[in-house]
Write a protein that holds these residues in place. Structure first.
Motif, PDB file in Angstrom:
ATOM      1  N   GLU A 196       0.826  -1.205   0.000  1.00 44.82           N
ATOM      2  CA  GLU A 196       0.000   0.000   0.000  1.00 44.82           C
ATOM      3  C   GLU A 196       0.860   1.255   0.000  1.00 44.82           C
ATOM      4  O   GLU A 196       0.609   2.199  -0.753  1.00 44.82           O
ATOM      5  CB  GLU A 196      -0.939  -0.006   1.203  1.00 44.82           C
ATOM      6  N   ASN A 197       1.901   1.280   0.842  1.00 38.74           N
ATOM      7  CA  ASN A 197       2.791   2.438   0.888  1.00 38.74           C
ATOM      8  C   ASN A 197       3.520   2.627  -0.438  1.00 38.74           C
ATOM      9  O   ASN A 197       3.713   3.751  -0.894  1.00 38.74           O
ATOM     10  CB  ASN A 197       3.796   2.295   2.031  1.00 38.74           C
ATOM     11  N   GLY A 198       3.938   1.515  -1.057  1.00 41.83           N
ATOM     12  CA  GLY A 198       4.582   1.588  -2.367  1.00 41.83           C
ATOM     13  C   GLY A 198       3.661   2.181  -3.405  1.00 41.83           C
ATOM     14  O   GLY A 198       4.068   3.013  -4.228  1.00 41.83           O
ATOM     15  N   MET A 199       2.387   1.765  -3.377  1.00 48.26           N
ATOM     16  CA  MET A 199       1.409   2.306  -4.321  1.00 48.26           C
ATOM     17  C   MET A 199       1.239   3.811  -4.125  1.00 48.26           C
ATOM     18  O   MET A 199       1.160   4.558  -5.091  1.00 48.26           O
ATOM     19  CB  MET A 199       0.070   1.570  -4.172  1.00 48.26           C
ATOM     20  N   LYS A 200       1.201   4.235  -2.867  1.00 52.95           N
ATOM     21  CA  LYS A 200       1.036   5.663  -2.575  1.00 52.95           C
ATOM     22  C   LYS A 200       2.229   6.471  -3.085  1.00 52.95           C
ATOM     23  O   LYS A 200       2.054   7.545  -3.658  1.00 52.95           O
ATOM     24  CB  LYS A 200       0.843   5.883  -1.071  1.00 52.95           C
ATOM     25  N   LEU A 201       3.431   5.957  -2.844  1.00 52.81           N
ATOM     26  CA  LEU A 201       4.627   6.664  -3.305  1.00 52.81           C
ATOM     27  C   LEU A 201       4.693   6.753  -4.827  1.00 52.81           C
ATOM     28  O   LEU A 201       4.997   7.805  -5.389  1.00 52.81           O
ATOM     29  CB  LEU A 201       5.892   5.973  -2.782  1.00 52.81           C
ATOM     30  N   VAL A 202       4.419   5.643  -5.485  1.00 52.79           N
ATOM     31  CA  VAL A 202       4.436   5.643  -6.954  1.00 52.79           C
ATOM     32  C   VAL A 202       3.389   6.617  -7.477  1.00 52.79           C
ATOM     33  O   VAL A 202       3.658   7.384  -8.406  1.00 52.79           O
ATOM     34  CB  VAL A 202       4.219   4.213  -7.505  1.00 52.79           C
ATOM     35  N   HIS A 203       2.201   6.618  -6.887  1.00 51.19           N
ATOM     36  CA  HIS A 203       1.140   7.528  -7.321  1.00 51.19           C
ATOM     37  C   HIS A 203       1.569   8.981  -7.126  1.00 51.19           C
ATOM     38  O   HIS A 203       1.374   9.823  -8.017  1.00 51.19           O
ATOM     39  CB  HIS A 203      -0.145   7.247  -6.553  1.00 51.19           C
ATOM     40  N   LYS A 204       2.158   9.260  -5.971  1.00 48.20           N
ATOM     41  CA  LYS A 204       2.559  10.634  -5.654  1.00 48.20           C
ATOM     42  C   LYS A 204       3.602  11.163  -6.639  1.00 48.20           C
ATOM     43  O   LYS A 204       3.514  12.294  -7.106  1.00 48.20           O
ATOM     44  CB  LYS A 204       3.111  10.690  -4.230  1.00 48.20           C
ATOM     45  N   PHE A 205       4.609  10.342  -6.963  1.00 51.30           N
ATOM     46  CA  PHE A 205       5.712  10.818  -7.779  1.00 51.30           C
ATOM     47  C   PHE A 205       5.569  10.535  -9.275  1.00 51.30           C
ATOM     48  O   PHE A 205       6.155  11.239 -10.090  1.00 51.30           O
ATOM     49  CB  PHE A 205       7.038  10.248  -7.272  1.00 51.30           C
ATOM     50  N   PHE A 206       4.792   9.512  -9.641  1.00 49.78           N
ATOM     51  CA  PHE A 206       4.731   9.130 -11.052  1.00 49.78           C
ATOM     52  C   PHE A 206       3.325   9.075 -11.636  1.00 49.78           C
ATOM     53  O   PHE A 206       3.167   8.978 -12.844  1.00 49.78           O
ATOM     54  CB  PHE A 206       5.420   7.765 -11.262  1.00 49.78           C
ATOM     55  N   GLY A 207       2.297   9.076 -10.801  1.00 50.24           N
ATOM     56  CA  GLY A 207       0.933   9.107 -11.301  1.00 50.24           C
ATOM     57  C   GLY A 207       0.234   7.750 -11.308  1.00 50.24           C
ATOM     58  O   GLY A 207       0.848   6.694 -11.121  1.00 50.24           O
ATOM     59  N   ALA A 208      -1.075   7.794 -11.551  1.00 44.15           N
ATOM     60  CA  ALA A 208      -1.922   6.603 -11.491  1.00 44.15           C
ATOM     61  C   ALA A 208      -1.563   5.565 -12.554  1.00 44.15           C
ATOM     62  O   ALA A 208      -1.703   4.367 -12.328  1.00 44.15           O
ATOM     63  CB  ALA A 208      -3.390   6.999 -11.633  1.00 44.15           C
ATOM     64  N   GLY A 209      -1.094   5.999 -13.705  1.00 47.81           N
ATOM     65  CA  GLY A 209      -0.727   5.069 -14.770  1.00 47.81           C
ATOM     66  C   GLY A 209       0.379   4.121 -14.350  1.00 47.81           C
ATOM     67  O   GLY A 209       0.348   2.919 -14.645  1.00 47.81           O
ATOM     68  N   TRP A 210       1.360   4.670 -13.650  1.00 48.40           N
ATOM     69  CA  TRP A 210       2.455   3.828 -13.174  1.00 48.40           C
ATOM     70  C   TRP A 210       1.999   2.886 -12.066  1.00 48.40           C
ATOM     71  O   TRP A 210       2.501   1.771 -11.948  1.00 48.40           O
ATOM     72  CB  TRP A 210       3.625   4.687 -12.693  1.00 48.40           C
ATOM     73  N   VAL A 211       1.053   3.320 -11.248  1.00 52.68           N
ATOM     74  CA  VAL A 211       0.516   2.435 -10.206  1.00 52.68           C
ATOM     75  C   VAL A 211      -0.111   1.216 -10.860  1.00 52.68           C
ATOM     76  O   VAL A 211       0.140   0.072 -10.456  1.00 52.68           O
ATOM     77  CB  VAL A 211      -0.510   3.171  -9.315  1.00 52.68           C
ATOM     78  N   LYS A 212      -0.909   1.435 -11.897  1.00 56.75           N
ATOM     79  CA  LYS A 212      -1.555   0.315 -12.586  1.00 56.75           C
ATOM     80  C   LYS A 212      -0.535  -0.583 -13.272  1.00 56.75           C
ATOM     81  O   LYS A 212      -0.712  -1.796 -13.343  1.00 56.75           O
ATOM     82  CB  LYS A 212      -2.582   0.827 -13.589  1.00 56.75           C
ATOM     83  N   LEU A 213       0.534  -0.007 -13.770  1.00 59.77           N
ATOM     84  CA  LEU A 213       1.560  -0.795 -14.428  1.00 59.77           C
ATOM     85  C   LEU A 213       2.364  -1.629 -13.437  1.00 59.77           C
ATOM     86  O   LEU A 213       2.602  -2.815 -13.655  1.00 59.77           O
ATOM     87  CB  LEU A 213       2.491   0.123 -15.224  1.00 59.77           C
ATOM     88  N   LEU A 214       2.764  -1.025 -12.330  1.00 61.10           N
ATOM     89  CA  LEU A 214       3.602  -1.713 -11.350  1.00 61.10           C
ATOM     90  C   LEU A 214       2.815  -2.591 -10.383  1.00 61.10           C
ATOM     91  O   LEU A 214       3.354  -3.551  -9.839  1.00 61.10           O
ATOM     92  CB  LEU A 214       4.431  -0.703 -10.556  1.00 61.10           C
TER      93      LEU A 214
END
Length: 188
Positions: free
Chosen positions: A2-20
């Motif tokens: 969950e924390n990883g998802m939040k960090l990726v979203h914060k710095f790279f956006g929702a698209g990267w969250v869905k990819l990673l």
């Protein structure tokens, strides 16, 4: 996770969250989604691509629970690397080929407590086998899942854990709606 998802979203956006994190916010996954990395050819050392060897009647017992365990819970315990995940993968693949059996969904929880949307999703499940792996890593989420699954229609809750946490998992299930609906645990 969950924390990883939040960090990726914060710095790279929702698209990267869905990819990673391909499971995204949907915590109920098919076996193909849940085991995508373990079945990938890129995975060299630890994977689930090998042939499944039936060494006991445990797969048949799990299939029987899937067919006849509506409204009940079952705890499967075994040491790390003993084959719990591989057994559950084989169960899901086998049930997928049979008619008139419940569908299998794996819960991707990641140790966090669940939000209301996820709990509502679980409670609306119908005629399915909900599998929770690595329950020894979950805190309050296991109790939340048990409460939501106990409210669902014809759901079988299959929980896999390590032997040292088996009694704690059984106790958590009993406290959260499965006191009289627990099957005898299966041990690898």
């Amino acid at each position: 996770v969950e924390n990883g998802m939040k960090l990726v979203h914060k710095f790279f956006g929702a698209g990267w969250v869905k990819l990673l994190f391909p499971w995204g916010t949907n915590i109920l996954l098919t076996w193909q989604e849940y085991f995508a990395q373990d079945l990938s050819n890129e995975r060299r050392l630890f994977h689930h691509r090998g042939e499944f060897l039936i060494w006991d009647d445990i797969l048949a017992r799990l299939q029987s629970f899937a067919r006849n365990g509506a409204g009940r819970a079952l705890v499967l315990s075994g040491g790390g690397g003993q084959g719990k995940s591989r057994l559950l993968l084989e169960l899901a693949k086998t049930l997928e080929t049979q008619a008139d059996v419940p569908r299998v969904k794996f819960l991707r929880i990641g140790g966090r407590s669940l939000d209301d949307e996820s709990l509502d999703l679980i409670s609306r499940e119908k005629n399915s086998v909900l599998i929770v792996e690595d329950a020894h890593r979950l805190d309050e989420a296991l109790g939340q899942v048990a409460i939501a699954a106990a409210c669902a229609d014809n759901v079988r809750l299959l929980v896999a854990t390590r032997p040292q946490a088996r009694e704690a998992v059984i106790s958590a299930l009993a406290r959260h709606g499965y006191a009289e609906r627990l099957e005898s645990p299966l041990n690898l």
